[in-house]
Design a protein around this motif. Structure first.
Motif, PDB file in Angstrom:
ATOM      1  N   PHE A  60      37.054  53.389  43.984  1.00 46.78           N
ATOM      2  CA  PHE A  60      36.472  52.986  42.576  1.00 46.78           C
ATOM      3  C   PHE A  60      36.996  51.849  41.865  1.00 46.78           C
ATOM      4  O   PHE A  60      36.174  51.515  41.045  1.00 46.78           O
ATOM      5  N   LEU A  61      37.774  50.977  42.833  1.00 48.25           N
ATOM      6  CA  LEU A  61      38.309  49.743  42.341  1.00 48.25           C
ATOM      7  C   LEU A  61      37.155  48.642  41.973  1.00 48.25           C
ATOM      8  O   LEU A  61      37.249  48.099  40.785  1.00 48.25           O
ATOM      9  N   PRO A  62      36.070  48.734  42.818  1.00 51.55           N
ATOM     10  CA  PRO A  62      35.070  47.593  42.472  1.00 51.55           C
ATOM     11  C   PRO A  62      34.187  47.865  41.350  1.00 51.55           C
ATOM     12  O   PRO A  62      33.683  46.879  40.707  1.00 51.55           O
ATOM     13  N   SER A  63      34.266  48.971  40.844  1.00 54.90           N
ATOM     14  CA  SER A  63      33.566  49.497  39.690  1.00 54.90           C
ATOM     15  C   SER A  63      34.443  49.725  38.541  1.00 54.90           C
ATOM     16  O   SER A  63      34.039  50.403  37.581  1.00 54.90           O
ATOM     17  N   ALA A  64      35.563  49.446  38.534  1.00 48.40           N
ATOM     18  CA  ALA A  64      36.691  49.803  37.656  1.00 48.40           C
ATOM     19  C   ALA A  64      36.129  49.435  35.986  1.00 48.40           C
ATOM     20  O   ALA A  64      36.204  50.341  35.200  1.00 48.40           O
ATOM     21  N   ARG A  65      35.512  48.362  35.844  1.00 49.46           N
ATOM     22  CA  ARG A  65      35.158  47.910  34.685  1.00 49.46           C
ATOM     23  C   ARG A  65      34.176  49.035  34.117  1.00 49.46           C
ATOM     24  O   ARG A  65      34.050  49.423  32.699  1.00 49.46           O
ATOM     25  N   ASP A  66      33.017  49.237  34.798  1.00 46.32           N
ATOM     26  CA  ASP A  66      32.158  50.309  34.670  1.00 46.32           C
ATOM     27  C   ASP A  66      32.824  51.717  34.143  1.00 46.32           C
ATOM     28  O   ASP A  66      32.121  52.391  33.376  1.00 46.32           O
ATOM     29  N   LEU A  67      33.467  51.966  35.039  1.00 43.97           N
ATOM     30  CA  LEU A  67      34.145  53.255  35.087  1.00 43.97           C
ATOM     31  C   LEU A  67      35.403  53.501  33.820  1.00 43.97           C
ATOM     32  O   LEU A  67      35.768  54.426  33.544  1.00 43.97           O
ATOM     33  N   ARG A  68      35.462  52.452  33.272  1.00 46.08           N
ATOM     34  CA  ARG A  68      36.580  52.159  32.065  1.00 46.08           C
ATOM     35  C   ARG A  68      37.937  52.416  32.815  1.00 46.08           C
ATOM     36  O   ARG A  68      38.856  53.308  32.101  1.00 46.08           O
ATOM     37  N   LEU A  69      38.282  51.928  33.896  1.00 44.57           N
ATOM     38  CA  LEU A  69      39.638  51.976  34.672  1.00 44.57           C
ATOM     39  C   LEU A  69      40.304  51.158  34.613  1.00 44.57           C
ATOM     40  O   LEU A  69      39.816  50.001  34.954  1.00 44.57           O
ATOM     41  N   HIS A  70      41.736  51.166  34.319  1.00 47.23           N
ATOM     42  CA  HIS A  70      42.600  50.023  34.275  1.00 47.23           C
ATOM     43  C   HIS A  70      43.611  50.289  34.911  1.00 47.23           C
ATOM     44  O   HIS A  70      44.426  51.626  34.885  1.00 47.23           O
ATOM     45  N   VAL A  71      44.169  49.449  36.053  1.00 45.03           N
ATOM     46  CA  VAL A  71      45.272  49.765  36.847  1.00 45.03           C
ATOM     47  C   VAL A  71      46.309  48.755  36.594  1.00 45.03           C
ATOM     48  O   VAL A  71      45.871  47.556  36.711  1.00 45.03           O
ATOM     49  N   PHE A  72      47.468  49.181  36.346  1.00 45.76           N
ATOM     50  CA  PHE A  72      48.491  48.171  36.032  1.00 45.76           C
ATOM     51  C   PHE A  72      49.862  48.586  37.335  1.00 45.76           C
ATOM     52  O   PHE A  72      50.064  49.783  37.251  1.00 45.76           O
ATOM     53  N   LEU A  73      50.087  47.451  38.015  1.00 38.34           N
ATOM     54  CA  LEU A  73      50.969  47.969  38.948  1.00 38.34           C
ATOM     55  C   LEU A  73      52.294  46.802  38.959  1.00 38.34           C
ATOM     56  O   LEU A  73      51.963  45.909  38.974  1.00 38.34           O
ATOM     57  N   THR A  74      53.432  47.576  39.008  1.00 34.23           N
ATOM     58  CA  THR A  74      54.634  46.717  39.295  1.00 34.23           C
ATOM     59  C   THR A  74      55.139  46.725  40.576  1.00 34.23           C
ATOM     60  O   THR A  74      55.269  47.990  40.924  1.00 34.23           O
ATOM     61  N   ARG A  75      55.990  45.785  41.082  1.00 32.96           N
ATOM     62  CA  ARG A  75      56.860  45.809  42.074  1.00 32.96           C
ATOM     63  C   ARG A  75      57.728  44.591  42.133  1.00 32.96           C
ATOM     64  O   ARG A  75      57.131  43.542  41.686  1.00 32.96           O
ATOM     65  N   PRO A  76      58.823  44.311  42.944  1.00 34.80           N
ATOM     66  CA  PRO A  76      59.290  43.194  42.866  1.00 34.80           C
ATOM     67  C   PRO A  76      58.866  42.248  43.852  1.00 34.80           C
ATOM     68  O   PRO A  76      58.000  42.569  44.704  1.00 34.80           O
ATOM     69  N   VAL A  77      59.125  40.933  43.459  1.00 31.52           N
ATOM     70  CA  VAL A  77      58.788  40.132  44.554  1.00 31.52           C
ATOM     71  C   VAL A  77      59.115  39.954  45.943  1.00 31.52           C
ATOM     72  O   VAL A  77      58.455  39.806  47.040  1.00 31.52           O
ATOM     73  N   ALA A  78      60.524  40.571  45.847  1.00 31.53           N
ATOM     74  CA  ALA A  78      61.090  40.923  47.437  1.00 31.53           C
ATOM     75  C   ALA A  78      60.221  41.785  48.114  1.00 31.53           C
ATOM     76  O   ALA A  78      59.660  42.933  47.829  1.00 31.53           O
ATOM     77  N   GLY A  79      59.754  41.309  49.316  1.00 27.53           N
ATOM     78  CA  GLY A  79      58.844  42.182  50.279  1.00 27.53           C
ATOM     79  C   GLY A  79      57.536  42.210  49.829  1.00 27.53           C
ATOM     80  O   GLY A  79      56.666  42.889  50.556  1.00 27.53           O
ATOM     81  N   SER A  80      57.127  40.987  49.096  1.00 27.12           N
ATOM     82  CA  SER A  80      55.770  40.959  48.730  1.00 27.12           C
ATOM     83  C   SER A  80      54.767  40.641  49.642  1.00 27.12           C
ATOM     84  O   SER A  80      53.495  41.130  49.787  1.00 27.12           O
ATOM     85  N   THR A  81      55.209  39.737  50.795  1.00 26.00           N
ATOM     86  CA  THR A  81      54.436  39.503  51.827  1.00 26.00           C
ATOM     87  C   THR A  81      54.172  40.806  52.972  1.00 26.00           C
ATOM     88  O   THR A  81      52.951  40.954  53.115  1.00 26.00           O
ATOM     89  N   ARG A  82      55.127  41.542  53.105  1.00 25.13           N
ATOM     90  CA  ARG A  82      54.941  42.653  53.691  1.00 25.13           C
ATOM     91  C   ARG A  82      54.000  43.759  53.042  1.00 25.13           C
ATOM     92  O   ARG A  82      53.010  44.287  53.627  1.00 25.13           O
ATOM     93  N   LEU A  92      42.940  45.697  44.938  1.00 22.50           N
ATOM     94  CA  LEU A  92      43.144  45.391  43.573  1.00 22.50           C
ATOM     95  C   LEU A  92      43.185  43.700  43.727  1.00 22.50           C
ATOM     96  O   LEU A  92      42.080  43.208  42.702  1.00 22.50           O
ATOM     97  N   ARG A  93      43.625  42.913  44.505  1.00 21.00           N
ATOM     98  CA  ARG A  93      43.236  41.379  44.615  1.00 21.00           C
ATOM     99  C   ARG A  93      41.820  41.191  44.868  1.00 21.00           C
ATOM    100  O   ARG A  93      41.361  40.324  44.253  1.00 21.00           O
ATOM    101  N   GLU A  94      41.336  41.745  45.811  1.00 19.89           N
ATOM    102  CA  GLU A  94      39.833  41.430  46.333  1.00 19.89           C
ATOM    103  C   GLU A  94      38.942  41.714  45.235  1.00 19.89           C
ATOM    104  O   GLU A  94      37.772  41.459  45.206  1.00 19.89           O
TER     105      GLU A  94
END
Length: 159
Positions: A60-82, A92-94
């Motif tokens: 559903f992420l590609p249609s998030a705007r139309d579906l009125r979906l908002h996703v907020f995600l937090t995580r530390p920078v450590a381990g972000s490459t993995r 989320l990025r794509e």
């Protein structure tokens, strides 16, 4: 509210059912439903068991705007490459999600294309939006009158 990965998966599956209902053309023609806000705090903990708590929401992420979906995600920078191999984060990025990179070690690698973490003062970060160059932002926290500052010092500033 989900306190562990199993609960998060069940909650995501429940939200996905609502989004599936909203995806139906007959439903979409009616009045749109309320916004669906998903806040995933400490994604690195919820996703550490190998299951992605965002898994049911990915279609559903590609249609998030139309579906009125908002996703907020937090995580530390450590381990972000993995973590960049995580399907939920990739989606989320794509799909054009906005990111904010706060203080962290540059040695973690690129958090977003051409954006590396760096040491910054508390509250400062870089906002990354599709089609725009990264920009420095400062996030503020205004504690309530009842909330004591982390260091225990009194604050004379009104909130």
């Amino acid at each position: 509210h989900a306190a562990n990965a199993r609960q998060a998966m069940a909650l995501s599956a429940s939200v996905a059912q609502e989004l599936q209902r909203r995806s139906d053309p007959a439903e979409a023609a009616q009045k749109p439903g309320p916004r669906v806000v998903v806040l995933v705090d400490d994604h690195h903990i919820l996703g550490s068991g190998g299951d992605d708590p965002l898994g049911p929401l990915i279609p559903f992420l590609p249609s998030a705007r139309d579906l009125r979906l908002h996703v907020f995600l937090t995580r530390p920078v450590a381990g972000s490459t993995r973590a960049s191999f995580d399907l939920g984060l990739q989606s989320l990025r794509e799909t054009g999600g906005t990111g904010i990179v706060m203080s962290g070690e540059r040695s973690e690698g690129q958090v977003f294309p051409r954006v590396y973490a760096e040491q910054m003062i508390p509250g400062r970060g870089r906002i990354v939006r599709r089609g725009r160059p990264p920009a420095v932002v400062h996030l503020a926290h205004f504690p309530s009158r009842d909330e004591q500052p982390v260091d225990g010092a009194r604050s004379d500033h009104a909130s």
